[in-house]
Design an enzyme around this catalytic site. Structure first.
Site, PDB file in Angstrom:
ATOM      1  N   HIS A 168       0.849  -1.195   0.000  1.00 51.66           N
ATOM      2  CA  HIS A 168       0.000   0.000   0.000  1.00 51.66           C
ATOM      3  C   HIS A 168       0.880   1.238   0.000  1.00 51.66           C
ATOM      4  O   HIS A 168       1.830   1.338   0.784  1.00 51.66           O
ATOM      5  CB  HIS A 168      -0.892  -0.031   1.251  1.00 51.66           C
ATOM      6  N   ASN A 187      -2.616   8.721   4.511  1.00 51.30           N
ATOM      7  CA  ASN A 187      -2.932   7.341   4.132  1.00 51.30           C
ATOM      8  C   ASN A 187      -4.364   7.322   3.623  1.00 51.30           C
ATOM      9  O   ASN A 187      -5.301   7.619   4.379  1.00 51.30           O
ATOM     10  CB  ASN A 187      -2.767   6.415   5.341  1.00 51.30           C
ATOM     11  N   GLN A 226     -10.140   5.867   0.231  1.00 51.47           N
ATOM     12  CA  GLN A 226     -10.026   4.812  -0.781  1.00 51.47           C
ATOM     13  C   GLN A 226     -10.920   3.623  -0.464  1.00 51.47           C
ATOM     14  O   GLN A 226     -10.896   3.095   0.641  1.00 51.47           O
ATOM     15  CB  GLN A 226      -8.566   4.353  -0.880  1.00 51.47           C
ATOM     16  N   CYS A 232      -4.220   3.521  -4.309  1.00 50.26           N
ATOM     17  CA  CYS A 232      -3.377   4.111  -3.257  1.00 50.26           C
ATOM     18  C   CYS A 232      -2.245   4.952  -3.841  1.00 50.26           C
ATOM     19  O   CYS A 232      -1.879   5.989  -3.272  1.00 50.26           O
ATOM     20  CB  CYS A 232      -2.829   3.031  -2.330  1.00 50.26           C
TER      21      CYS A 232
END
Length: 273
Positions: A168, A187, A226, A232
């Protein structure tokens, strides 16, 4: 307003530092390749990047001593999955950041890093942020290594270790503009920063406090933006690009940015061929 309207990028395949987007090519290359460009459809092409990567054109350029690789590296966006949801590689990411460092002359583009950067040799863990600010840290821009003062820093990290194939992508952005400086972790899945990142952020904070009175660390992770399994990389690059364009980190904690936005953003990131 679409989130993409808040940034200065566009779907043009030309590198963004070019002011004339009618053609991405230098005038010399345009002139030399006029016959190919005028009949690009017969080559099966619909873009300049397709033309100059066509085997027949590459062979002709080699005979004429034309450097098409330099044209691609400095006058076009990076190659990558523009019109599909292919996973971004570290090359897609680093080559994009390198091009942004041409447009944003006070941006330090740091090569990607895996999450075991504390014990494996990665530039990310060796950077001295004070040297970045003062122009004493080496960076790669326009095919050469340079030193220049930078007030922004960006890096994309993978949450996997260097022994793995990647999991990721997440983003680090350091903002040394204005009165309050910030060290930011983003993130797109909404997960908090892992231990190595927390330690890195605190170490950089202590570095910067030696030269500036107010520095804060931020985890921009309170929203799960997401939902797909593929975006990502675009999300991480989008965070850095938005911050370079002075979109506040607060925008990312106030409303969800969708995967559909990132599908569109891919056309802003990569050239056509």
């Amino acid at each position: 307003m679409s989130i993409l309207e808040k940034i200065t990028s566009s779907p043009s395949e030309c590198a963004e530092h070019l002011t004339n987007k009618d053609s991405c090519l230098s005038k010399k290359i345009q002139k030399e390749l006029t016959s190919f460009l005028q009949k690009k459809e017969t080559l099966g092409c619909d873009s300049e990047s397709c033309v100059i990567t066509h085997p027949a054109v590459k062979a002709y350029a080699q005979q004429k001593g034309l450097d098409l690789s330099k044209e691609l590296e400095t006058r076009f966006k990076a190659p990558g999955p523009r019109n599909n949801t292919g996973l971004l590689t570290n090359f897609n990411i680093d080559e994009t950041l390198q091009r942004w460092a041409i447009k944003y002359t006070k941006f330090f583009n740091c090569p990607f890093s895996m999450m075991d950067f504390e014990r494996v040799h990665y530039k990310f863990n060796q950077v001295d942020m004070v040297k970045v600010y003062k122009g004493e840290e080496l960076q790669y821009v326009e095919g050469k290594v340079v030193k220049r003062p930078c007030n922004t820093f960006g890096c994309v990290l993978n949450t996997d270790f260097s022994t793995g194939t990647g999991k990721h992508w997440v983003a680090i952005f350091v903002d040394m503009r204005g009165d309050c400086w910030s060290i930011e972790y983003f993130n797109s899945a909404g997960n908090s920063p892992p231990g190595p990142v927390i330690r890195w952020m605190e170490r950089v904070k202590q570095q910067l406090l030696k030269i500036h009175h107010t520095v804060k660390t931020l985890a921009v992770t309170n929203i799960r933006h997401q939902r797909s399994q593929t975006e990502c990389g675009p999300y991480s690059l989008f965070y850095i690009r938005a911050r370079l364009d002075n979109v506040s980190y607060a925008h990312f904690i106030s409303a969800r940015i969708t995967d559909e936005d990132m599908y569109k953003f891919r056309t802003h990131l990569f050239r056509i061929a």
